[in-house]
Design a protein around this motif. Structure first.
Motif, PDB file in Angstrom:
ATOM      1  N   TYR A  74       0.816  -1.218   0.000  1.00  0.00           N
ATOM      2  CA  TYR A  74       0.000   0.000   0.000  1.00  0.00           C
ATOM      3  C   TYR A  74       0.847   1.264   0.000  1.00  0.00           C
ATOM      4  N   LEU A  75       2.135   1.131  -0.333  1.00  0.00           N
ATOM      5  CA  LEU A  75       3.036   2.281  -0.331  1.00  0.00           C
ATOM      6  C   LEU A  75       3.574   2.632  -1.717  1.00  0.00           C
ATOM      7  N   ALA A  76       3.807   1.640  -2.536  1.00  0.00           N
ATOM      8  CA  ALA A  76       4.470   1.855  -3.828  1.00  0.00           C
ATOM      9  C   ALA A  76       3.514   2.446  -4.864  1.00  0.00           C
ATOM     10  N   VAL A  77       4.007   3.424  -5.582  1.00  0.00           N
ATOM     11  CA  VAL A  77       3.219   4.056  -6.635  1.00  0.00           C
ATOM     12  C   VAL A  77       2.859   3.044  -7.724  1.00  0.00           C
ATOM     13  N   SER A  78       3.689   2.036  -7.907  1.00  0.00           N
ATOM     14  CA  SER A  78       3.427   1.043  -8.949  1.00  0.00           C
ATOM     15  C   SER A  78       2.101   0.310  -8.736  1.00  0.00           C
ATOM     16  N   GLY A  79       1.600   0.282  -7.508  1.00  0.00           N
ATOM     17  CA  GLY A  79       0.325  -0.374  -7.235  1.00  0.00           C
ATOM     18  C   GLY A  79      -0.813   0.587  -7.018  1.00  0.00           C
ATOM     19  N   ALA A  80      -0.620   1.852  -7.350  1.00  0.00           N
ATOM     20  CA  ALA A  80      -1.619   2.886  -7.056  1.00  0.00           C
ATOM     21  C   ALA A  80      -2.987   2.591  -7.660  1.00  0.00           C
ATOM     22  N   ARG A  81      -3.027   1.938  -8.794  1.00  0.00           N
ATOM     23  CA  ARG A  81      -4.328   1.677  -9.415  1.00  0.00           C
ATOM     24  C   ARG A  81      -5.175   0.720  -8.581  1.00  0.00           C
ATOM     25  N   TRP A  82      -4.557   0.017  -7.647  1.00  0.00           N
ATOM     26  CA  TRP A  82      -5.283  -0.911  -6.778  1.00  0.00           C
ATOM     27  C   TRP A  82      -5.670  -0.278  -5.444  1.00  0.00           C
TER      28      TRP A  82
END
Length: 99
Positions: free
Chosen positions: A64-72
């Motif tokens: 829940y920290l990385a921008v790479s997973g922001a779409r989730w």
């Protein structure tokens, strides 16, 4: 130097510091994958009981920290807020050197 490597069960970073002569420990909820100094506890519990650390290196879960997973992140604002709060707690834990 007394080093604590948080959120690490592999022991790789811990052992790199130990090989350089530091008193290095790792901690995680999981048992360590290698022999070495390891606390199988919550980092918060460790820092309440054991003091005198010179450096903390932490690898908090990036779910829940990385921008790479922001779409989730949609619908997971509580989890993201808790993850950010945990990182802020690590930064402010009172150990002189934090990474």
């Amino acid at each position: 130097m007394k080093v604590l490597v948080a959120c690490e069960f592999s022991g790789i970073v811990r052992e790199a510091f130990a090989e350089k002569g530091h008193d290095a420990w790792s901690c995680d909820f999981l048992p360590t994958e290698s022999s070495g100094k390891h606390y199988q506890l919550d980092i918060k519990d460790i820092l309440r009981v054991y003091t005198g650390w010179d450096m903390l290196i932490a690898f908090p879960p990036c779910t829940y920290l990385a921008v790479s997973g922001a779409r989730w992140f949609k619908g997971r604002q509580l989890e993201q807020a808790e993850a950010i709060e945990f990182v802020e707690w690590l930064w402010d834990c009172g150990i002189p050197k934090v990474a």
